[in-house]
Write a protein that holds these residues in place. Structure first.
Motif, PDB file in Angstrom:
ATOM      1  N   ASN A  73       0.828  -1.205   0.000  1.00 15.26           N
ATOM      2  CA  ASN A  73       0.000   0.000   0.000  1.00 15.26           C
ATOM      3  C   ASN A  73       0.868   1.264   0.000  1.00 15.26           C
ATOM      4  OD1 ASN A  73      -2.386  -1.453  -0.051  1.00 15.26           O
ATOM      5  ND2 ASN A  73      -2.645  -1.412   2.157  1.00 15.26           N
ATOM      6  N   LEU A  74       1.942   1.248   0.782  1.00 13.87           N
ATOM      7  CA  LEU A  74       2.861   2.370   0.806  1.00 13.87           C
ATOM      8  C   LEU A  74       3.492   2.578  -0.579  1.00 13.87           C
ATOM      9  CD1 LEU A  74       4.473   4.400   2.770  1.00 13.87           C
ATOM     10  CD2 LEU A  74       6.275   2.686   2.574  1.00 13.87           C
ATOM     11  N   LEU A  75       3.919   1.494  -1.205  1.00 13.73           N
ATOM     12  CA  LEU A  75       4.506   1.582  -2.546  1.00 13.73           C
ATOM     13  C   LEU A  75       3.490   2.101  -3.554  1.00 13.73           C
ATOM     14  CD1 LEU A  75       6.583  -1.734  -2.616  1.00 13.73           C
ATOM     15  CD2 LEU A  75       7.453   0.603  -2.331  1.00 13.73           C
ATOM     16  N   THR A  76       2.234   1.708  -3.385  1.00  9.94           N
ATOM     17  CA  THR A  76       1.174   2.204  -4.267  1.00  9.94           C
ATOM     18  C   THR A  76       1.021   3.714  -4.124  1.00  9.94           C
ATOM     19  OG1 THR A  76      -0.030   0.117  -4.385  1.00  9.94           O
ATOM     20  CG2 THR A  76      -1.315   2.117  -4.728  1.00  9.94           C
ATOM     21  N   ASP A  77       1.015   4.201  -2.884  1.00  8.27           N
ATOM     22  CA  ASP A  77       0.898   5.647  -2.668  1.00  8.27           C
ATOM     23  C   ASP A  77       2.086   6.389  -3.277  1.00  8.27           C
ATOM     24  OD1 ASP A  77      -1.448   5.196  -1.310  1.00  8.27           O
ATOM     25  OD2 ASP A  77      -0.559   5.388   0.687  1.00  8.27           O
ATOM     26  N   LEU A  78       3.274   5.832  -3.120  1.00  4.12           N
ATOM     27  CA  LEU A  78       4.468   6.447  -3.697  1.00  4.12           C
ATOM     28  C   LEU A  78       4.394   6.434  -5.225  1.00  4.12           C
ATOM     29  CD1 LEU A  78       7.245   7.731  -3.300  1.00  4.12           C
ATOM     30  CD2 LEU A  78       8.204   5.430  -3.118  1.00  4.12           C
ATOM     31  N   TYR A  79       3.995   5.301  -5.788  1.00  2.00           N
ATOM     32  CA  TYR A  79       3.858   5.166  -7.239  1.00  2.00           C
ATOM     33  C   TYR A  79       2.828   6.156  -7.787  1.00  2.00           C
ATOM     34  CZ  TYR A  79       2.631   3.089 -11.735  1.00  2.00           C
ATOM     35  OH  TYR A  79       2.364   2.897 -13.064  1.00  2.00           O
ATOM     36  N   ARG A  80       1.707   6.281  -7.104  1.00  2.76           N
ATOM     37  CA  ARG A  80       0.659   7.209  -7.555  1.00  2.76           C
ATOM     38  C   ARG A  80       1.143   8.651  -7.518  1.00  2.76           C
ATOM     39  NH1 ARG A  80      -4.536   4.426  -4.509  1.00  2.76           N
ATOM     40  NH2 ARG A  80      -4.913   2.858  -6.131  1.00  2.76           N
ATOM     41  N   THR A  81       1.909   8.991  -6.491  1.00  4.85           N
ATOM     42  CA  THR A  81       2.446  10.344  -6.398  1.00  4.85           C
ATOM     43  C   THR A  81       3.420  10.616  -7.539  1.00  4.85           C
ATOM     44  OG1 THR A  81       2.197  10.385  -3.996  1.00  4.85           O
ATOM     45  CG2 THR A  81       3.761  11.947  -4.938  1.00  4.85           C
ATOM     46  N   LEU A  82       4.289   9.640  -7.824  1.00  4.90           N
ATOM     47  CA  LEU A  82       5.294   9.831  -8.874  1.00  4.90           C
ATOM     48  C   LEU A  82       4.683   9.827 -10.268  1.00  4.90           C
ATOM     49  CD1 LEU A  82       8.102   7.488  -7.510  1.00  4.90           C
ATOM     50  CD2 LEU A  82       8.115   9.994  -7.529  1.00  4.90           C
ATOM     51  N   SER A  83       3.726   8.948 -10.493  1.00  4.40           N
ATOM     52  CA  SER A  83       3.179   8.771 -11.843  1.00  4.40           C
ATOM     53  C   SER A  83       2.013   9.712 -12.145  1.00  4.40           C
ATOM     54  CB  SER A  83       2.711   7.328 -12.042  1.00  4.40           C
ATOM     55  OG  SER A  83       1.578   7.051 -11.238  1.00  4.40           O
ATOM     56  N   GLY A  84       1.372  10.202 -11.100  1.00  3.86           N
ATOM     57  CA  GLY A  84       0.208  11.045 -11.300  1.00  3.86           C
ATOM     58  C   GLY A  84      -1.033  10.262 -11.714  1.00  3.86           C
ATOM     59  N   SER A  85      -0.944   8.944 -11.670  1.00  2.19           N
ATOM     60  CA  SER A  85      -2.099   8.120 -12.028  1.00  2.19           C
ATOM     61  C   SER A  85      -2.755   7.598 -10.756  1.00  2.19           C
ATOM     62  CB  SER A  85      -1.662   6.948 -12.909  1.00  2.19           C
ATOM     63  OG  SER A  85      -1.095   5.915 -12.119  1.00  2.19           O
ATOM     64  N   ASN A  86      -3.854   6.918 -10.914  1.00  3.01           N
ATOM     65  CA  ASN A  86      -4.544   6.352  -9.768  1.00  3.01           C
ATOM     66  C   ASN A  86      -4.371   4.832  -9.713  1.00  3.01           C
ATOM     67  OD1 ASN A  86      -5.972   6.809  -7.436  1.00  3.01           O
ATOM     68  ND2 ASN A  86      -7.965   6.523  -8.396  1.00  3.01           N
TER      69      ASN A  86
END
Length: 146
Positions: A73-86
């Motif tokens: 879940n933490l990696l997902t939040d980081l990925y979403r922040t970096l990629s701008g996707s959901n």
């Protein structure tokens, strides 16, 4: 150290034009975020040892399911922040996510029967953690070079 915010609508990491804010310690992080220390409400601080979880999976094919889901879940939040996707981090591995989630305490509350992660799920979990460690390393290198 990262600054993460849960707004109730979405969870995200603080960022600037160069990417996710990262610093060696709390005062440096507050300075980078340009926030007064008293202006930030701090809830529970969480520390996740991704390297130890990865080592455990490689050595014994076992990891605490709660820890695996928390890290994912933490990696997902980081990925979403970096990629701008959901999108979820490694969304294509949702069956593996579900296998580990089913072993978590909360699964019983939502009516999910516990399952046992398969050898494929272990391989997928290793991939998630390896790719997540690479993503984190890229963010921290970038942030510390600023």
């Amino acid at each position: 150290m990262f600054l993460w915010e849960s707004s109730g609508v979405s969870d995200f990491f603080w960022s600037n034009k160069q990417g996710v804010l990262v610093a060696e310690d709390w005062p440096a992080l507050m300075s980078s975020a340009d926030l007064p220390a008293g202006g930030v409400r701090i809830g529970d601080q969480s520390f996740f040892n991704v390297d130890a979880a990865l080592r455990s999976l490689r050595e014994s094919s076992s990891v605490d399911p709660e820890l695996m889901i928390d890290i994912w879940n933490l990696l997902t939040d980081l990925y979403r922040t970096l990629s701008g996707s959901n999108a979820r981090f490694h969304a294509g591995l949702s069956d593996t996510y579900d296998a580990y989630f089913s072993r978590c305490e909360v699964a019983d509350f939502v009516g999910i029967q516990p399952g046992t992660p398969s050898s494929l799920d272990v391989k997928n979990a290793i991939k998630v953690l390896e790719d997540g460690a690479t993503m984190i390393a890229g963010v921290t290198r970038q942030g510390l070079d600023q």
